[in-house]
Design an enzyme around this catalytic site. Structure first.
Site, mmCIF file in Angstrom:
data_model
loop_
_atom_site.group_PDB
_atom_site.id
_atom_site.type_symbol
_atom_site.label_atom_id
_atom_site.label_comp_id
_atom_site.label_asym_id
_atom_site.label_seq_id
_atom_site.Cartn_x
_atom_site.Cartn_y
_atom_site.Cartn_z
ATOM 1 N N CYS A 268 0.893 -1.237 -0.108
ATOM 2 C CA CYS A 268 -0.016 0.057 0.049
ATOM 3 C C CYS A 268 0.721 1.241 -0.003
ATOM 4 O O CYS A 268 1.428 1.629 -1.005
ATOM 5 C CB CYS A 268 -0.904 -0.099 1.130
ATOM 6 S SG CYS A 268 -2.268 1.175 0.973
ATOM 7 N N GLU B 61 -1.571 -9.157 2.935
ATOM 8 C CA GLU B 61 -1.284 -9.775 4.289
ATOM 9 C C GLU B 61 -2.810 -10.119 4.917
ATOM 10 O O GLU B 61 -2.800 -11.097 5.888
ATOM 11 C CB GLU B 61 -0.602 -8.769 5.261
ATOM 12 C CG GLU B 61 -1.207 -7.264 5.683
ATOM 13 C CD GLU B 61 -1.102 -6.199 4.609
ATOM 14 O OE1 GLU B 61 -0.675 -6.523 3.362
ATOM 15 O OE2 GLU B 61 -1.085 -5.217 5.015
ATOM 16 N N HIS C 195 -3.563 -4.658 0.277
ATOM 17 C CA HIS C 195 -2.965 -5.416 1.339
ATOM 18 C C HIS C 195 -3.033 -7.002 1.458
ATOM 19 O O HIS C 195 -3.790 -7.628 1.977
ATOM 20 C CB HIS C 195 -3.470 -4.951 2.745
ATOM 21 C CG HIS C 195 -3.377 -3.463 3.143
ATOM 22 N ND1 HIS C 195 -2.283 -3.017 3.847
ATOM 23 C CD2 HIS C 195 -4.150 -2.266 2.752
ATOM 24 C CE1 HIS C 195 -2.354 -1.539 3.962
ATOM 25 N NE2 HIS C 195 -3.258 -1.363 3.220
HETATM 26 N N1 GLN Z 1 -1.924 6.814 3.084
HETATM 27 C C1 GLN Z 1 -1.891 6.021 1.864
HETATM 28 C C2 GLN Z 1 -3.451 6.301 1.047
HETATM 29 O O1 GLN Z 1 -4.371 6.438 1.843
HETATM 30 C C3 GLN Z 1 -1.782 4.442 2.005
HETATM 31 C C4 GLN Z 1 -2.704 3.914 3.006
HETATM 32 C C5 GLN Z 1 -2.152 2.564 3.176
HETATM 33 O O2 GLN Z 1 -1.016 2.174 3.241
HETATM 34 N N2 GLN Z 1 -3.003 1.665 3.854
HETATM 35 O O3 GLN Z 1 -3.614 6.008 -0.168
#
Ligand code: GLN
Length: 544
Positions: free
Chosen positions: A386, A517, A515
């Site tokens: 992410c 994970e 994600h």
């Molecule tokens: N802050 C970034 C976004 O909102 C990444 C978010 C995250 O890593 N879950 O796109």
């Protein structure tokens, strides 16, 4: 009719109620029953999405896009089942539902009151969650510790459910038995008080899970039995263990599953904890280490180091490592250290693989970018998750494409080169300060590009993965990034969004907007994590 098992905690927090609940679930599943689990968080926050991970630990995301407590992650991992919206409730969510119903005249002109309308709503959510998956058992973990004001309405719901369904409800207390160093003896008194406090809420526990640094002796069991009004065989010893995955096996040694079934007059349909036992054997007997570094910023809490903020990432690394019969050694690296002391970047060579996980806001970002550059140039296996992917794109744009001011709109809206931009539909939400539960959340489709590493490791073209973010790779830059060698390995074709990037000429450089994970399970490691660990193993072999 489903059976309901409430799990409450006594004496203090942090004694593993979530893992205990998840383990009971695994045991009942292994006996042939359909099980689901619910987490109650007694916060006013409507969901966990607005809580800082340093305060509350990781925000877990379900398939249907609920931002919830990390314990839901434990339930999914232990049960190997997806968990949905109704399985997570907070005080705020319950009140919001009741108030919305009141506004819609659903109480037919009645006075709506804290008692019984709030517990009744809790009960109806619990029943709905069980019915949705046709569960034989619904486990309900009540957050916090008995004796706090915060969870009293939930205990009241549990008491009321027992009164209306006396044969279908069971109470388990997870309590703590201290062994103070100066006394050198395990003390039962705090647990006695916890049981009395529960009694004053109208609840008598049926089973006590006695957490401690060591196993209980017969004397302690007898004492607890006398003072807490519980049969000695219903006092289950729950000593500290090295790996949480040992817990179901240990509970079964104390016959917990059959004790529960007996109380409900049920017989086990089968008994199959074999795969799980085999996993525990591997965990205990895999001495060869793999060194993984996680570059993050949600580790420090005063003088203590927290790992809860990245728990799903850590567990996903473990699952993949165990499957390859290795021992995961995971090190927390503070991103800000690389900003203060760039010379420390060379310490990254000590790792077989490096992960840059998700995150929010400016702090630590430049340190993470430096770490990613180091991994790219020095061919250290790298997995970006992410924010980790967004920063990998920024690093590449700056140092390979020559766009020195490349950044994300999250950090600097004024820069000329906004490589990571806020999605159109998110702009209006941000303007209205409509932050809660409005990110791109939950499961979305992703199409993998043939001849990429991702395509190969997933072994299929279409996948779904879980998301939690507002920002995306800005498509205006896609071509220039590709021209310099960045591979767009996965796309969401409905919205034309880049979901995975990779680099060729590198043993493993993969980063995902989603994600992965959240979908890794102990007996089914995630393919991207598996490949990352394989590649880390190769690096290790080369170095030795
Ligand atoms: N802050 C970034 C976004 O909102 C990444 C978010 C995250 O890593 N879950 O796109």
């Amino acid at each position: 009719m489903a059976k309901y098992i409430f799990v409450a905690g006594g004496v203090m927090s942090g004694i593993g109620k979530g893992v205990a609940t998840a383990s009971i679930g695994r045991i009942l599943k292994s006996k042939g029953f359909k099980v689901t689990a619910i987490k109650i968080d007694p916060y006013i926050n409507v969901d966990a999405g607005t809580m800082n991970p340093i305060e509350h630990g990781e925000v877990f995301v379900t398939e249907d896009g609920i931002e919830c407590d990390q314990d839901i992650g434990n339930y999914e991992r232990f049960l190997d089942e997806n968990i949905y919206n109704d399985n997570y409730m907070t005080t705020g969510k319950v009140y919001q539902t009741v108030i919305n119903k009141e506004r819609n005249l659903e109480y037919n002109g009645k006075c709506v009151e804290v008692i019984p309308d709030i517990p009744n709503e809790v009960i109806s959510i619990i029943k709905r969650a069980g019915a949705k998956v046709n569960a034989d058992f619904v486990l309900i973990e009540i957050g916090g510790t008995v004796g706090e004001y915060q969870n009293i309405l939930f205990l009241e719901a549990a008491r009321m459910l027992k009164i209306s369904h006396p044969k279908d409800v069971l109470f388990i207390l997870v309590s703590y038995m201290p062994v103070p160093e100066i006394i050198g003896e395990m003390k039962t008194k705090p647990t006695q008080y916890a049981v009395r406090t529960l009694n004053s809420a109208g609840i008598q526990p049926d089973i006590i899970l006695a957490r401690s640094i060591m196993a209980l002796d017969e004397r302690r069991k007898q004492k607890l039995s006398n003072f807490c009004n519980i049969m000695p065989e219903d006092i289950i010893s729950a000593p500290d263990v090295k790996s949480i995955y040992e817990v179901p096996v240990n509970f079964e040694k104390e016959n917990l599953g059959n004790r529960i079934l007996k109380k409900f007059n049920l017989k086990s349909k089968k008994s199959d904890l074999k795969e799980w036992e085999a996993l525990v054997k591997i965990i205990k007997n895999s001495p060869k280490p793999i060194e993984i570094g996680i570059v993050g910023k949600y580790f420090e809490s005063g003088k203590f180091t927290l790992t809860d903020s990245y728990i799903s990432v850590i567990e996903a690394v473990k699952h993949a490592t165990f499957a390859q019969h290795k021992k995961p050694n995971i090190t927390w690296i503070s991103a800000e250290d690389f900003e203060k002391n760039p010379a420390s970047l060379k310490n990254l060579n000590n790792f077989d693989g490096v992960i840059v996980p998700g995150g929010f806001g400016n702090r630590g970002v430049e340190g993470k970018i430096k770490a990613i550059k180091y991994c790219r140039k020095n061919k250290i296996p790298f997995l970006g998750l992410c924010l980790g992917m967004q920063l990998a794109v920024i690093e590449f744009a700056r140092n390979v494409c020559g766009l020195k001011d490349a950044t994300s709109a999250e950090f600097n809206k004024k820069s000329k080169n906004i490589l990571i931009d806020v999605m159109d539909e998110q702009k209006a939400l941000l303007e209205k300060k409509n932050y809660g539960g409005t990110m791109r959340l939950g499961s979305y489709r992703c199409e993998l590009t043939p001849n990429t590493k991702s395509f190969k490791v997933y072994g299929q073209k279409n996948i779904t993965e879980r998301h939690r973010h507002r920002y995306e790779l800005n498509n205006q830059y896609r071509k220039s990034l590709q021209a310099k060698g960045m591979v767009m390995a996965g796309l969401n074709t409905e919205k034309d969004l880049v979901e995975i990037i990779e680099l060729k000429d590198h043993p493993f450089f993969v980063a995902t907007q989603f994600h992965p994970e959240f979908k890794s399970r102990p007996l089914k490691p995630h393919p991207l994590f598996s490949e990352f660990i394989k590649s880390s193993t190769k690096k290790r072999k080369k170095a030795s």
